[in-house]
Design an enzyme around this catalytic site. Structure first.
Site, short mmCIF file in Angstrom:
data_model
loop_
_atom_site.label_atom_id
_atom_site.label_comp_id
_atom_site.label_asym_id
_atom_site.label_seq_id
_atom_site.Cartn_x
_atom_site.Cartn_y
_atom_site.Cartn_z
N TYR A 71 27.69 45.73 105.99
CA TYR A 71 26.84 46.76 105.53
C TYR A 71 26.20 47.70 106.74
O TYR A 71 25.94 48.74 106.95
CB TYR A 71 25.82 46.52 104.18
CG TYR A 71 26.58 46.52 103.11
CD1 TYR A 71 26.49 47.65 102.17
CD2 TYR A 71 26.86 45.28 102.48
CE1 TYR A 71 27.02 47.71 101.01
CE2 TYR A 71 27.45 45.15 101.26
CZ TYR A 71 27.53 46.44 100.66
OH TYR A 71 28.30 46.35 99.46
N GLN A 105 28.24 58.07 92.54
CA GLN A 105 28.67 56.68 92.90
C GLN A 105 28.38 56.35 94.34
O GLN A 105 28.52 55.20 94.86
CB GLN A 105 30.13 56.27 92.44
CG GLN A 105 30.35 56.40 91.24
CD GLN A 105 31.95 56.14 90.61
OE1 GLN A 105 32.30 55.11 90.62
NE2 GLN A 105 32.63 57.19 90.68
N HIS A 123 25.00 53.79 92.08
CA HIS A 123 25.34 52.65 92.88
C HIS A 123 24.36 52.45 93.90
O HIS A 123 24.70 51.41 94.69
CB HIS A 123 26.87 52.41 93.32
CG HIS A 123 27.88 52.41 92.19
ND1 HIS A 123 29.14 52.75 92.50
CD2 HIS A 123 27.56 52.34 90.80
CE1 HIS A 123 29.85 52.75 91.35
NE2 HIS A 123 29.06 52.39 90.32
N CYS A 150 12.39 38.02 102.55
CA CYS A 150 11.42 38.83 101.86
C CYS A 150 10.18 37.89 101.90
O CYS A 150 10.44 36.76 102.13
CB CYS A 150 11.92 38.99 100.54
SG CYS A 150 10.81 39.70 99.38
N THR A 190 36.80 60.85 92.59
CA THR A 190 36.85 59.34 92.15
C THR A 190 38.23 59.01 91.47
O THR A 190 38.78 59.62 91.02
CB THR A 190 35.62 59.11 91.08
OG1 THR A 190 35.79 57.66 90.90
CG2 THR A 190 35.81 60.00 89.90
N SER A 191 38.56 57.76 91.99
CA SER A 191 39.49 56.97 91.44
C SER A 191 39.75 56.64 89.89
O SER A 191 40.59 56.62 89.17
CB SER A 191 40.08 55.88 92.34
OG SER A 191 39.04 54.86 92.12
#
Ligand code: BJW
Length: 246
Positions: A71, A105, A123, A150, A190-191
């Protein structure tokens, strides 16, 4: 007149009869901003990893540092991306209809940067963070190689929706309320493989809406679309807005 121009004209004709419009976008929307689609071939660094394994709670539990770095790399790439003419066209479209909502998305923030305001980020958003165990929102952490912790002791993760995770209730409620009342839905890039977004066009159709699809490739939705525009988001959406203005 090219096929694409004729399709845009047909789409504009349908949309002129509509005062309540939903647009839904997927990864192809951001491709012309330089962000690879989810199912594109991965860059060399990540070629041995399957995104469907990384974007899951199990993947994070198995190797939190690996998922965190995946990420972080994507976030760095996305941070350098800018919205293109198609994002701008959708932001302008918002003021062209009495009711309009954009359900994306994508986690890349580009619709917001382009000025879209009535927006559902289905998302999540790669620039937001929460903790793994309790969903506590967490401020953007320093760039580090390992997930920070956290205040509650849980590891921190990006605030995106992974496979197998339940989507936010209010995002789903806003989406389905719009889908069940809209006159037209425009499905861009989008797919159509990932639910619940893959079912949006069918939900809108059951409520009587027309379907416009914009994608350079045919998808599982194409056969049900009233108008299929075989083109890219960056090219087709500005043309469509231009026709709607005229
Ligand atoms: C262009 C272009 C250009 C190129 N212009 N276009 C019902 C049936 C079966 C399974 C399920 C079901 N309901 C739920 C599931 C399970 C699962 C699912 O759908 N699995 C499928 C794989 C079958 N769904 C979930 O788990 C969801 N949760 C849920 O429903 O909870 C309840 C539940 C759970 C389990 C079972 C049953 C119910 C959560 C889904 C979360 C998806 N998350 C990801 C990762 C987000 C974070 C991250 O990015 O890391 O979201 S996965 C990934 O796929 C990402 C995308 O948003 C999403 C969709 O991909 P998208 O946008 O369609 O991209 P691509 O790459 O597939 O397609 C790009 C398209 O662009 C192509 O068509 C190109 O041609 C086109 N294109 N250039 C326009 N220039």
């Amino acid at each position: 007149m090219t096929d694409v121009t004729a399709c845009i004209e047909r789409a504009a004709r349908l949309l002129r009869k509509s005062s309540n419009v939903v647009v839904t976008t997927g990864a192809g929307m951001s491709k012309e901003s330089g962000i690879p689609t989810f199912r594109d071939a991965p860059n060399a660094l990540w070629k041995d990893y399957d995104p469907q394994q990384l974007a899951t709670r199990e993947g994070f539990r198995r190797d939190p540092a690996l998922v965190w770095r995946w990420y972080a790399d994507r976030r760095a790439m996305i941070a350098g991306a800018r919205p293109h003419a198609g994002h701008m066209a959708l932001a302008e479209m918002e003021s062209m209809f009495a009711r309009f909502i954009l359900i994306t998305q994508n986690i890349d923030n580009l619709h917001r940067s382009a000025g879209s305001t009535n927006l559902v980020e289905l998302h999540g958003n790669i620039f937001r963070f929460k903790c793994f165990d309790n969903d506590h929102p967490v401020e953007a952490p320093e760039a580090v190689d390992e997930p920070p912790t956290c205040a509650c002791g849980s590891l921190v993760r990006p605030a995106v929706v992974w496979f197998g995770e339940i989507l936010d209730d209010s995002d789903l409620a806003r989406s389905f309320e719009a889908l069940e009342s809209c006159h037209a839905i425009i499905v861009v890039g989008t797919s159509g493989l990932v639910y619940p977004a893959a079912g949006f066009a069918a939900a809108a159709r059951s409520a009587g809406a027309a379907i416009v699809e914009i994608n350079p490739e045919e998808t599982t939705l194409t056969a049900q679309a009233d108008v299929f525009v075989p083109s890219t988001a960056g090219s087709a959406l500005p043309m469509l807005v231009e026709r709607l203005r005229g």
